[in-house]
Design an enzyme around this catalytic site. Sequence first.
Site, PDB file in Angstrom:
ATOM      1  CG  ASP A  86      -2.041   0.990   1.155  1.00 28.25           C
ATOM      2  OD1 ASP A  86      -1.843   2.046   0.520  1.00 28.25           O
ATOM      3  OD2 ASP A  86      -3.105   0.738   1.739  1.00 28.25           O
ATOM      4  CG  ASP A  97      -4.126   5.594  -0.309  1.00 30.55           C
ATOM      5  OD1 ASP A  97      -3.380   4.606  -0.357  1.00 30.55           O
ATOM      6  OD2 ASP A  97      -4.962   5.786   0.595  1.00 30.55           O
ATOM      7  CG  HIS A 156      -9.552   7.125   2.662  1.00 29.36           C
ATOM      8  ND1 HIS A 156      -8.674   7.971   2.057  1.00 29.36           N
ATOM      9  CD2 HIS A 156      -8.994   5.879   2.566  1.00 29.36           C
ATOM     10  CE1 HIS A 156      -7.623   7.284   1.635  1.00 29.36           C
ATOM     11  NE2 HIS A 156      -7.795   5.999   1.927  1.00 29.36           N
ATOM     12  CG  HIS A 164      -7.654   7.562   6.108  1.00 29.16           C
ATOM     13  ND1 HIS A 164      -8.478   6.522   6.467  1.00 29.16           N
ATOM     14  CD2 HIS A 164      -6.733   7.031   5.268  1.00 29.16           C
ATOM     15  CE1 HIS A 164      -8.059   5.407   5.886  1.00 29.16           C
ATOM     16  NE2 HIS A 164      -6.993   5.691   5.158  1.00 29.16           N
ATOM     17  CD  GLU A 189      -7.964   1.842   1.778  1.00 27.37           C
ATOM     18  OE1 GLU A 189      -7.061   1.022   2.003  1.00 27.37           O
ATOM     19  OE2 GLU A 189      -7.867   3.025   2.120  1.00 27.37           O
ATOM     20  CD  GLU A 276      -6.013   2.714  -1.040  1.00 23.72           C
ATOM     21  OE1 GLU A 276      -4.986   2.142  -0.588  1.00 23.72           O
ATOM     22  OE2 GLU A 276      -6.523   3.703  -0.493  1.00 23.72           O
TER      23      GLU A 276
HETATM   24 MN    MN Z   1      -3.678   2.924   0.838  1.00 19.84          MN
HETATM   25 MN    MN Z   2      -6.337   4.451   1.485  1.00 14.51          MN
END
Ligand code: MN
Ligand code: MN
Length: 290
Positions: A86, A97, A156, A164, A189, A276
Site C-alpha cells: 500500500d 493512494d 476515504h 484519510h 479500498e 485500492e
Molecule cells: Mn492505501
Molecule cells: Mn487508502
Amino acid sequence: MSASEAIEKTIKAGKVLRQVKEEAIKLIKPGVKLLEVAEFVEGRIVELGAKPAFPCNISINSDAAHFTPKKGDERVFKEGDLVKLDVGAHIDGYIADTAISVDLGDHNDLVKASEEALKNAIDAIHAGIDTAELGDVIESTIKEFGYKPIINLTGHGLQRWIAHAPPTIYNFSTKKGVVLEEGMIIAIEPFATNGVGKVVERSEIEIFSLINPKPVRMKLAREMLEEIKQYRTLPFAKRWLNRVSDFVINKLVRDGVLRAYPVLTEVGKGLVSQAEHTVVVEEDGARIVT
Ligand code: MN
Ligand code: MN
C-alpha cells in the site's frame, strides 16, 4: 489552490505511483527483505518528483494494514505469503493512494475477490451516487467469491495534507452513505478475508502522525518534533527519524501530540487481500489516477 490544481497534482502523484508500484511488485520475492522494498518505494517516489504521502505499508497474511519495517529490519518475504503493498505519494500535499496484493502462494481467489470488488465499485461511480451503493457492490462481489469484506477498514476521501478525509466509504452494505460530487478525490479500498471480517490492533507500531503540535519541555522531544514537522499532518515512519526514542514517542502519543497507527490484523487470523485505487469522481464515471 483551485479544484483543478488539486486534481492536476493528484493525477501527477498517481502517475508516479503507477510506475513505482509496477517496479516494486517485481522486487517482492521470497528471501527479499521487506525493508529493501519499503526503502526502494519511498526513494523512487522522490526520484520521480513526488514525496511519500505515508510510509510504504507492507502487510503480510493476517496483517491487513499499517505494517512498515523498522530501522535495520531483517524480516524477509516467505514462500506462500500474501503481501499487501500500500503506497502513497503527494505533490504539494495532494495525495494519491493505491494498493495491490502480491501473492507468493496459492491465494489467487482471495486476491481476485478484492480486485473485482474494486473494479465493480469504480464502474458504479458517478456524480450523484450514494457511497452506500458502493458498499453494497463491494460486499456482494466479495461474497460471490465466498469471502467476507473487512467491516472496519474503509475507503476515504483525500484532501490536501489529509490522507484519510471524509467521506468514509464502507466495504459493506449500509443504509445511507454520502452522495459523491463531481471533482471529489476518493480512494476505494476493499479488503477480503477468509477470516471473521474484522481487524484489531496488535502491539507493533512503526507509523505515527502529528495531530497537535503543542509546545513540549523535553529537549529530545523538541528536537524530534522539529524533524517531524516536515511531514505536516501526514503519517511518517519511526525509521525516517534521525533523533528518536521510544520513551519520548510514547509520551508524545499519551500527551495527544502524536497519533499512533498500530498494525491492524485480522481477528480470526484469516488471510487478507486488498486492492485500492484513487479516483476522481466525474459526471458520468470515475477517472482512475493510480
Ligand atoms: Mn492505501
Ligand atoms: Mn487508502
